[in-house]
Design a protein around this motif. Sequence first.
Motif, PDB file in Angstrom:
ATOM      1  N   SER A  76     -42.823  69.121  60.448  1.00  0.00           N
ATOM      2  CA  SER A  76     -42.553  70.549  60.547  1.00  0.00           C
ATOM      3  C   SER A  76     -43.497  71.216  61.545  1.00  0.00           C
ATOM      4  O   SER A  76     -43.062  71.993  62.406  1.00  0.00           O
ATOM      5  CB  SER A  76     -42.689  71.184  59.156  1.00  0.00           C
ATOM      6  N   SER A  79     -42.727  70.127  65.099  1.00  0.00           N
ATOM      7  CA  SER A  79     -41.461  70.676  65.610  1.00  0.00           C
ATOM      8  C   SER A  79     -41.659  72.053  66.235  1.00  0.00           C
ATOM      9  O   SER A  79     -40.817  72.501  67.014  1.00  0.00           O
ATOM     10  CB  SER A  79     -40.417  70.749  64.495  1.00  0.00           C
ATOM     11  N   ARG A  80     -42.769  72.710  65.911  1.00  0.00           N
ATOM     12  CA  ARG A  80     -43.055  74.045  66.444  1.00  0.00           C
ATOM     13  C   ARG A  80     -44.192  74.052  67.468  1.00  0.00           C
ATOM     14  O   ARG A  80     -44.479  75.077  68.064  1.00  0.00           O
ATOM     15  CB  ARG A  80     -43.426  74.977  65.293  1.00  0.00           C
ATOM     16  N   ARG A  89     -40.476  67.522  69.914  1.00  0.00           N
ATOM     17  CA  ARG A  89     -40.137  68.641  69.014  1.00  0.00           C
ATOM     18  C   ARG A  89     -38.705  68.491  68.509  1.00  0.00           C
ATOM     19  O   ARG A  89     -38.436  68.654  67.317  1.00  0.00           O
ATOM     20  CB  ARG A  89     -40.305  69.978  69.731  1.00  0.00           C
ATOM     21  N   ALA A  90     -37.797  68.152  69.407  1.00  0.00           N
ATOM     22  CA  ALA A  90     -36.387  67.992  69.027  1.00  0.00           C
ATOM     23  C   ALA A  90     -36.218  66.835  68.041  1.00  0.00           C
ATOM     24  O   ALA A  90     -35.438  66.936  67.090  1.00  0.00           O
ATOM     25  CB  ALA A  90     -35.523  67.764  70.266  1.00  0.00           C
ATOM     26  N   CYS A  92     -38.405  65.761  65.888  1.00  0.00           N
ATOM     27  CA  CYS A  92     -38.879  66.234  64.579  1.00  0.00           C
ATOM     28  C   CYS A  92     -37.813  67.088  63.903  1.00  0.00           C
ATOM     29  O   CYS A  92     -37.579  66.952  62.695  1.00  0.00           O
ATOM     30  CB  CYS A  92     -40.171  67.033  64.746  1.00  0.00           C
ATOM     31  N   GLN A  93     -37.175  67.947  64.668  1.00  0.00           N
ATOM     32  CA  GLN A  93     -36.125  68.801  64.109  1.00  0.00           C
ATOM     33  C   GLN A  93     -34.947  67.983  63.585  1.00  0.00           C
ATOM     34  O   GLN A  93     -34.390  68.293  62.538  1.00  0.00           O
ATOM     35  CB  GLN A  93     -35.684  69.824  65.147  1.00  0.00           C
ATOM     36  N   LEU A  96     -35.975  66.622  60.289  1.00  0.00           N
ATOM     37  CA  LEU A  96     -36.073  67.669  59.275  1.00  0.00           C
ATOM     38  C   LEU A  96     -34.705  68.198  58.851  1.00  0.00           C
ATOM     39  O   LEU A  96     -34.521  68.599  57.704  1.00  0.00           O
ATOM     40  CB  LEU A  96     -36.938  68.820  59.792  1.00  0.00           C
ATOM     41  N   GLU A  97     -33.733  68.193  59.760  1.00  0.00           N
ATOM     42  CA  GLU A  97     -32.408  68.730  59.412  1.00  0.00           C
ATOM     43  C   GLU A  97     -31.573  67.722  58.641  1.00  0.00           C
ATOM     44  O   GLU A  97     -30.551  68.072  58.078  1.00  0.00           O
ATOM     45  CB  GLU A  97     -31.658  69.177  60.664  1.00  0.00           C
TER      46      GLU A  97
END
Length: 148
Positions: A76, A79-80, A89-90, A92-93, A96-97
């Motif tokens: 998280s 990702s930011r 970052r992508a 990680c997203q 997470l999704e």
Amino acid sequence: MGTFVRDPAHWLYKFSPDQWISAALHEIRAAEAAFKAHNARAGLAGAKRAAGMALNAALIVVPNPAWGRSYIDHLSALSRERDVPEAVRAACQVLLENPSRGAPGGQVITLRTARSDERALEAARDVMAHAYAVVKRHAADHDDDKHE
């Protein structure tokens, strides 16, 4: 960071950075096997764990309290984070999704495909590669210090 000192009682320092990377590689292989066996829940959880384990290695060499303690906290925060490549970052997203569990009561069914499984695995591999690069770059920087 200076010389690594193992602390078996500490959640992060129980393994060296290289051992965390090794554990991550083992975990990604388990995730691949789970997806191959059509066990998406175990595959997704393993992909997230693999990425998080590799990030533990990076966290040892470049401490960052904002990353938190859990693998999900790490993903998280990363990702930011603007100091990492957009691809990381992508990735990680993506992890997470992808929920590892269904909705309470099993009311929502997520349809899985080999393509979506591979997307999760690739995302984990991208995060792992980034963490590995951080660890090795840090080691190389310290090796250069020894030769000056």
